[in-house]
Design a protein around this motif. Sequence first.
Motif, short mmCIF file in Angstrom:
data_model
loop_
_atom_site.label_atom_id
_atom_site.label_comp_id
_atom_site.label_asym_id
_atom_site.label_seq_id
_atom_site.Cartn_x
_atom_site.Cartn_y
_atom_site.Cartn_z
N VAL A 44 20.75 21.52 -17.10
CA VAL A 44 21.08 20.28 -16.54
C VAL A 44 20.04 20.14 -15.12
O VAL A 44 19.67 18.98 -15.18
CB VAL A 44 22.61 20.48 -16.00
N VAL A 45 19.72 20.99 -14.68
CA VAL A 45 18.86 21.20 -13.60
C VAL A 45 17.54 20.54 -13.88
O VAL A 45 17.09 19.76 -13.33
CB VAL A 45 18.72 22.49 -12.85
N THR A 46 17.01 21.16 -14.93
CA THR A 46 15.70 20.79 -15.53
C THR A 46 15.77 19.48 -15.94
O THR A 46 14.77 18.81 -15.75
CB THR A 46 15.34 21.97 -16.54
N TYR A 47 16.66 19.04 -16.64
CA TYR A 47 16.58 17.56 -17.21
C TYR A 47 16.62 16.70 -16.13
O TYR A 47 15.98 15.68 -16.26
CB TYR A 47 17.94 17.46 -18.31
N LEU A 48 17.45 16.90 -15.11
CA LEU A 48 17.53 16.02 -14.02
C LEU A 48 16.21 15.82 -13.31
O LEU A 48 15.85 14.84 -12.89
CB LEU A 48 18.73 16.45 -13.05
N HIS A 49 15.69 16.93 -12.90
CA HIS A 49 14.27 17.11 -12.28
C HIS A 49 13.17 16.31 -13.18
O HIS A 49 12.52 15.35 -12.75
CB HIS A 49 13.70 18.66 -12.16
N ALA A 50 13.23 16.69 -14.55
CA ALA A 50 12.25 16.10 -15.35
C ALA A 50 12.72 14.46 -15.38
O ALA A 50 11.57 13.45 -15.41
CB ALA A 50 12.53 16.23 -16.92
N LEU A 51 13.95 14.10 -15.27
CA LEU A 51 14.47 12.72 -15.31
C LEU A 51 13.91 11.83 -14.10
O LEU A 51 13.31 10.72 -13.99
CB LEU A 51 15.81 12.53 -15.39
N LEU A 52 14.02 12.66 -12.89
CA LEU A 52 13.54 12.17 -11.76
C LEU A 52 11.99 11.65 -11.90
O LEU A 52 11.56 10.82 -11.30
CB LEU A 52 13.46 12.95 -10.65
N HIS A 53 11.07 12.59 -12.11
CA HIS A 53 9.84 12.53 -12.37
C HIS A 53 9.44 11.19 -13.27
O HIS A 53 8.29 10.35 -13.14
CB HIS A 53 8.90 13.70 -12.53
N THR A 54 10.22 11.62 -14.44
CA THR A 54 9.94 10.34 -15.35
C THR A 54 10.22 9.08 -15.17
O THR A 54 9.38 8.09 -15.15
CB THR A 54 10.58 10.42 -16.65
N VAL A 55 11.14 8.65 -14.23
CA VAL A 55 11.96 7.38 -13.73
C VAL A 55 10.73 7.09 -12.72
O VAL A 55 10.34 5.85 -12.65
CB VAL A 55 13.07 7.40 -13.07
N LEU A 56 10.11 7.86 -11.75
CA LEU A 56 9.32 7.56 -10.87
C LEU A 56 8.03 6.78 -11.47
O LEU A 56 7.43 6.08 -10.93
CB LEU A 56 9.06 8.53 -9.97
N MET A 57 7.67 7.71 -12.49
CA MET A 57 6.30 7.44 -13.05
C MET A 57 6.40 6.03 -13.92
O MET A 57 5.62 5.29 -14.13
CB MET A 57 5.97 8.39 -14.14
N ALA A 58 7.65 5.72 -14.52
CA ALA A 58 7.96 4.52 -15.10
C ALA A 58 7.91 3.58 -14.10
O ALA A 58 7.47 2.20 -14.53
CB ALA A 58 9.29 4.47 -15.87
N HIS A 59 8.06 3.57 -12.94
CA HIS A 59 8.22 2.26 -12.06
C HIS A 59 6.67 2.19 -11.38
O HIS A 59 6.45 1.31 -10.62
CB HIS A 59 9.03 2.66 -10.79
N LEU A 60 5.64 3.17 -11.81
CA LEU A 60 4.36 2.82 -11.34
C LEU A 60 3.60 1.69 -12.13
O LEU A 60 3.85 1.47 -13.31
CB LEU A 60 3.63 4.00 -11.31
N SER A 61 2.55 0.86 -11.68
CA SER A 61 1.88 0.32 -12.24
C SER A 61 0.39 0.86 -12.65
O SER A 61 -0.15 1.61 -11.86
CB SER A 61 1.55 -1.07 -11.37
N PHE A 62 0.18 0.83 -14.02
CA PHE A 62 -0.97 1.11 -14.69
C PHE A 62 -2.02 -0.12 -15.01
O PHE A 62 -1.59 -0.53 -16.11
CB PHE A 62 -1.07 2.31 -15.74
N CYS A 63 -2.99 -0.68 -14.25
CA CYS A 63 -3.56 -1.42 -14.69
C CYS A 63 -5.18 -1.40 -14.36
O CYS A 63 -6.04 -2.49 -14.43
CB CYS A 63 -3.15 -2.77 -13.47
N ALA A 64 -5.53 -0.35 -14.32
CA ALA A 64 -6.97 -0.12 -14.54
C ALA A 64 -7.44 0.74 -15.61
O ALA A 64 -7.25 0.17 -16.71
CB ALA A 64 -7.38 0.71 -13.07
N SER A 65 -7.90 1.76 -15.42
CA SER A 65 -8.42 2.48 -16.43
C SER A 65 -7.03 3.17 -17.09
O SER A 65 -6.05 3.69 -16.56
CB SER A 65 -9.47 3.82 -16.20
N ASN A 66 -6.96 3.54 -18.50
CA ASN A 66 -5.96 4.19 -19.31
C ASN A 66 -6.35 5.39 -19.97
O ASN A 66 -5.80 5.96 -20.83
CB ASN A 66 -5.21 3.26 -20.31
N VAL A 67 -7.42 5.85 -19.36
CA VAL A 67 -8.27 6.97 -20.05
C VAL A 67 -7.51 8.16 -19.33
O VAL A 67 -7.91 8.46 -18.02
CB VAL A 67 -9.72 7.03 -20.06
N VAL A 68 -6.75 9.11 -19.93
CA VAL A 68 -6.35 10.49 -19.44
C VAL A 68 -7.27 11.54 -19.72
O VAL A 68 -7.40 11.83 -20.89
CB VAL A 68 -4.92 10.84 -19.86
#
Length: 314
Positions: free
Chosen positions: A150-174
């Motif tokens: 439960v702890v690990t899923y909540l922690h991963a969900l926190l970072h995933t949600v925060l990442m989903a709210h970012l804007s990616f509009c320049a380079s898409n090369v990882v």
Amino acid sequence: MDKRNLTVVNEFVLLGLSSSAEQQRLLTLLLLSVYLVTISGNTLIILAIGCDSHLHSPMYFFLSNLAFVDICYTSTTVPQMVVNTLTDTKTISFSGCLTQLFFFISFVNMDSLLLCVMAYDRYVAICHPLHYTSVMNLHFCVQLVAGLWVVTYLHALLHTVLMAHLSFCASNVVHHFFCDLNPLLQLSCSSVSFNVMAIYTVGALLALIPFVCILISYVLIFSTILKVTSTQGKQRAFSTCGSHLSVVVLCYGTAIAVYFCPSSPHNPERDTLSSVMYNVVAPMLNPFIYSLRNRDMKRALMKMLCKCTDFYHQ
């Protein structure tokens, strides 16, 4: 800058392990071989523990969970890279990237938390042997592992949600072979201050607390072992925690080499290959360490293999 002129990123390009196509194929085949060994080795560990009633104890219950996590851990990154190499594509969708990030963070955290729990298990077994069966009972162990998930899923969900709210509009090369936090944050054209704060607060706590607990457990374990007068008793006590300590050193040693050594902006391939040691090679070595250093595991594996051989010849 006018946001209407920005191109919204719907997919990412994973550069992989090398910029050279030939080296990429060679390294991918090597990594696929390591992945198959990881799956086979950890699966054997789980089957051996499940088939041998003598191994139905808290220590081996946690070990089977660790083997399962190692399988899932490498499965979040290696198959995607192999498919991209074989199909000669490097793209991953935005949702696919976030999904990979979510499960990667979950399994990485679960790996370190299980090592912490296993250290506590060894502490109770060696320092408080008379209370071991009452403290480390099956009900408590199952609840503990469920709570960690439960702890690990909540922690991963926190970072995933925060990442989903970012804007990616320049380079898409990882510049990596999978979707990790830092490479993705470097591509964002919006503020990542909240994401960085979450990494250095919640993430740091989940990384440091298990490490500190492991250190405290082993300090108490070694202080108890040194008080044992019998040489045979000391050897028996060291053997019960030797395999786990080896895995802890391997896990945290490779993690420190990847995340605490200075990165090289002019040589990103070196950093990528360094992370392979932590993300792929370490999970492969874990079952070998436990099977080679643990007499009960070797006996259970031989017993299971003999049963399989007899069944095959029937």
